[in-house]
Design an enzyme around this catalytic site. Sequence first.
Site, PDB file in Angstrom:
ATOM      1  CG  ASP A 115      -1.667   1.251   1.417  1.00  0.00           C
ATOM      2  OD1 ASP A 115      -2.480   1.571   0.531  1.00  0.00           O
ATOM      3  OD2 ASP A 115      -1.448   1.949   2.426  1.00  0.00           O
ATOM      4  CB  ALA A 116       0.945   4.294  -1.864  1.00  0.00           C
ATOM      5  CE1 TYR A 117      -0.342   9.344  -1.317  1.00  0.00           C
ATOM      6  CE2 TYR A 117      -1.790   7.740  -2.344  1.00  0.00           C
ATOM      7  CZ  TYR A 117      -0.971   8.840  -2.439  1.00  0.00           C
ATOM      8  OH  TYR A 117      -0.775   9.444  -3.651  1.00  0.00           O
ATOM      9  CG  ASN A 130      -7.836   3.325  -1.959  1.00  0.00           C
ATOM     10  OD1 ASN A 130      -8.245   2.385  -2.634  1.00  0.00           O
ATOM     11  ND2 ASN A 130      -8.147   3.463  -0.668  1.00  0.00           N
TER      12      ASN A 130
END
Length: 232
Positions: A13-15, A127
């Site tokens: 996941d990024a954030y 997302n």
Amino acid sequence: MVADTPPRLCVFDAYGTLFDVAAAARRAAAEPGRAALAERWPRLAELWRLKQLQYTWLRAITGAHADFGTVTGDGLDWALEATGLAGDAELRARLLALYRELDAYPEVPAVLDALRAGGRGTAILSNGSPEMLAAAVGSAGLADRLDAVLSVEEVGIFKPARAVYDLVGAHFATAPDEVLFVSANGWDAASAAAYGFRTVWVNRAGDPVDRLPARPQHVAPDLSDVPRLAGL
């Protein structure tokens, strides 16, 4: 895949996982002339992230998709009003600009380098919109450390919809159990575990495990242990 066979691919996941989502408010608060923000930025950052996530879930449930930039702006507007900082158009614009340049957590480059040196593929599944992700990845200097950056915009719905997790197998031709999925969101790690990924929940805050049908296989305080969990 045999249970003790190492994963082929590590997907992040990024954030909140690779990128510190509080960095935009923290950096803006340190700039001259922002005394009010300096007093309130931790609360602003907390509410901004909370509303950003809540709006993704509600849009996924109702089918009212919008890109992550829109959701991020909507969440910020709510948080600014809630903290008494609404009405400052320059501050809003500055915070959104800084969100495109979030700091990566300190251990991120070394972790990605170790995975790639050990023959593991690396990717983001987020997302975020492609434009936002490209800006964050480029600003943090991570582009050469990732094999792919996958965005929910390919399917038009936010996590934890199964169609999002399907993007990994479609891109890399991997089975779910060949993937080690890493997220700082407990609900994301749990949903990915239910999907069939091996999972690591990066629990930086020491929160309780979410009461959901599935649980992450591993819990870690940061990303440093990911190479070992990937069999390196």
